[in-house]
Scaffold this active site. Structure first.
Site, PDB file in Angstrom:
ATOM      1  N   GLU A 325       0.855  -1.196   0.000  1.00  0.00           N
ATOM      2  CA  GLU A 325       0.000   0.000   0.000  1.00  0.00           C
ATOM      3  C   GLU A 325       0.891   1.246   0.000  1.00  0.00           C
ATOM      4  OE1 GLU A 325      -3.497  -0.575   2.827  1.00  0.00           O
ATOM      5  OE2 GLU A 325      -2.270  -2.337   3.297  1.00  0.00           O
ATOM      6  N   LYS A 328       0.617   4.438   2.703  1.00  0.00           N
ATOM      7  CA  LYS A 328       0.755   4.297   4.145  1.00  0.00           C
ATOM      8  C   LYS A 328       1.904   5.172   4.642  1.00  0.00           C
ATOM      9  CE  LYS A 328      -0.406   0.733   6.423  1.00  0.00           C
ATOM     10  NZ  LYS A 328      -0.507  -0.568   7.104  1.00  0.00           N
ATOM     11  N   GLU A 334       6.325  -0.267   6.177  1.00  0.00           N
ATOM     12  CA  GLU A 334       4.876  -0.161   6.301  1.00  0.00           C
ATOM     13  C   GLU A 334       4.169  -0.261   4.951  1.00  0.00           C
ATOM     14  OE1 GLU A 334       2.710   0.085   8.982  1.00  0.00           O
ATOM     15  OE2 GLU A 334       4.491  -0.536  10.094  1.00  0.00           O
TER      16      GLU A 334
END
Length: 397
Positions: A325, A328, A334
């Protein structure tokens, strides 16, 4: 010796069942205790319809989303994929009012049932350890009001209410039998556990051995955190042997709950994963380690394992996450927990030829099915299960 073999008989049966599944070509269909988290913090993710096809290619029929996205809930209708939804932390203040909670369930949950299989509602995320310490005061009223609303609408039999916690709620976690909750969370934790027991809902934990290894790479063996073969550790108080950290973390939570009088609560893993990329200081974040962790975890799930302290029921685990993603915040890791890139290609090689040929560029998932690749898949799974059989036999003796 005979008694030891008899106690291991269920595990041996699982191994032979796995062999039969491999040679019947249905190994991935057998996993009922494995789910995956479907995050949406990206600007380049595929549509929900394409995600459904991707989940089907994995033979995973359980997922969790971090909101109640109406497009996802509508798209997943009649898909036979179970969904756990999440109430965002910032919404908890609104749900202190029972009427607002009823309205929330009426508008966010009821319209999609029964076509969409919503099986759980997570009230917030890691509330006990959130930077906003006021949130924990809203958790129990929100949970109680949501459950009452489900009861009023006749949905409480189908939908469990809980809230995932991080391992930071523990004051002690090693050895697992020493597991205990931090004094500052005990008061609310007692109410939380009582609610879970009364409603027959599980305690969900976010368990990340990666964090422990990243912080202590010189003292924690990498094979212990990656589910690889290793000497493991034995809990001196119980004599239970642990060959991986995640099971030890789960049992530490179970022992902590038992110390507060709740010995029969089921502990499940809401999130666990390993980043395939990280910043310079994020030791261990690599495609190889990520692939090893997820592949070995999936093998454990195929075997239907429980933890050393709780052999039954099988441990339910949700992998984090489905996609990388890109939006993020935080360190590079992350953004890189996904098994897949947003275009549907694997972020790293898991060894499943069927998955590595999956694409979501169209509404239908397509993948190669050549005889050569089928043989490669069969060989791969046979090697994995032979390795697991060896581990079981070694434990017997």
């Amino acid at each position: 010796m005979t008694s030891r073999i008899l106690t291991k008989l269920p595990t041996l049966i699982n191994v032979f069942l796995l062999f039969s599944l491999v040679f019947s070509g249905n190994i991935l269909q057998s996993v009922t205790s494995l789910g995956i988290n479907y995050g949406q913090v990206g600007d380049n993710l595929p549509s929900p319809n394409k995600v459904i096809n991707l989940l089907r290619s994995l033979r995973i029929n359980k997922t969790r989303i971090y909101d109640t996205n109406p497009q996802i809930l509508s798209s997943f209708a009649n898909s036979n994929i179970e969904i756990i939804v999440t109430i965002e932390n910032q919404v908890l203040t609104l749900l202190q009012d029972p009427q607002q909670a009823l309205q929330w369930v009426n508008s966010r949950i009821k319209p999609y049932i029964p076509a969409t299989s919503i099986t759980g509602i997570m009230v917030g995320n890691e509330l006990f350890t959130d930077d906003d310490s006021s949130l924990i005061g809203y958790m129990m009223p929100a949970m109680i009001n949501i459950h009452k609303a489900l009861f009023q609408l006749g949905l409480d039999r189908y939908i469990q209410v809980s809230s995932p916690s991080s391992l930071a709620v523990l004051a002690e976690s090693y050895p697992p039998s020493a597991g205990s909750f931090k004094p500052e969370v005990t008061s609310v934790m007692q109410q939380f556990l009582q609610f879970l027991e009364a409603t027959r809902s599980p305690f969900w934990i976010n368990a990340y051995p990666y964090f422990a290894y990243k912080d202590n790479p010189n003292t924690i063996p990498i094979d212990y955190v990656l589910f690889n073969r290793n000497v493991g550790m034995t809990d001196p108080n119980t004599g239970l042997h642990y060959d991986n950290m995640m099971y030890a973390q789960v049992d530490a939570v179970a022992f902590a709950a038992a110390k507060l009088g709740y010995r029969n609560l089921e502990v499940r893993v809401a999130e666990t994963g390993w980043p395939s990329k990280g910043d310079a200081g994020e030791i261990g974040a690599s495609p190889l380690n990520a692939a090893t962790y997820i592949r070995n975890l999936m093998m454990r799930q195929f075997a239907g394992e429980g933890t050393p302290a709780r052999r039954s029921p099988r441990l339910e685990v949700y992998i984090f996450a489905l996609f990388n993603e890109d939006m993020k915040s935080g360190p590079t890791s992350e953004k890189n927990y996904g098994i897949f890139q947003p275009d549907g290609s694997l972020a790293y090689d898991l060894g499943f030829s069927m998955m590595s040929n999956t694409t979501v560029t169209s509404e239908r998932v397509t993948y190669s099915s050549s005889a050569t690749k089928a043989k490669t898949t069969l060989k791969y799974w046979t090697i994995l299960i032979l390795a697991m059989t060896e581990v079981v036999i070694l434990r017997l003796f």
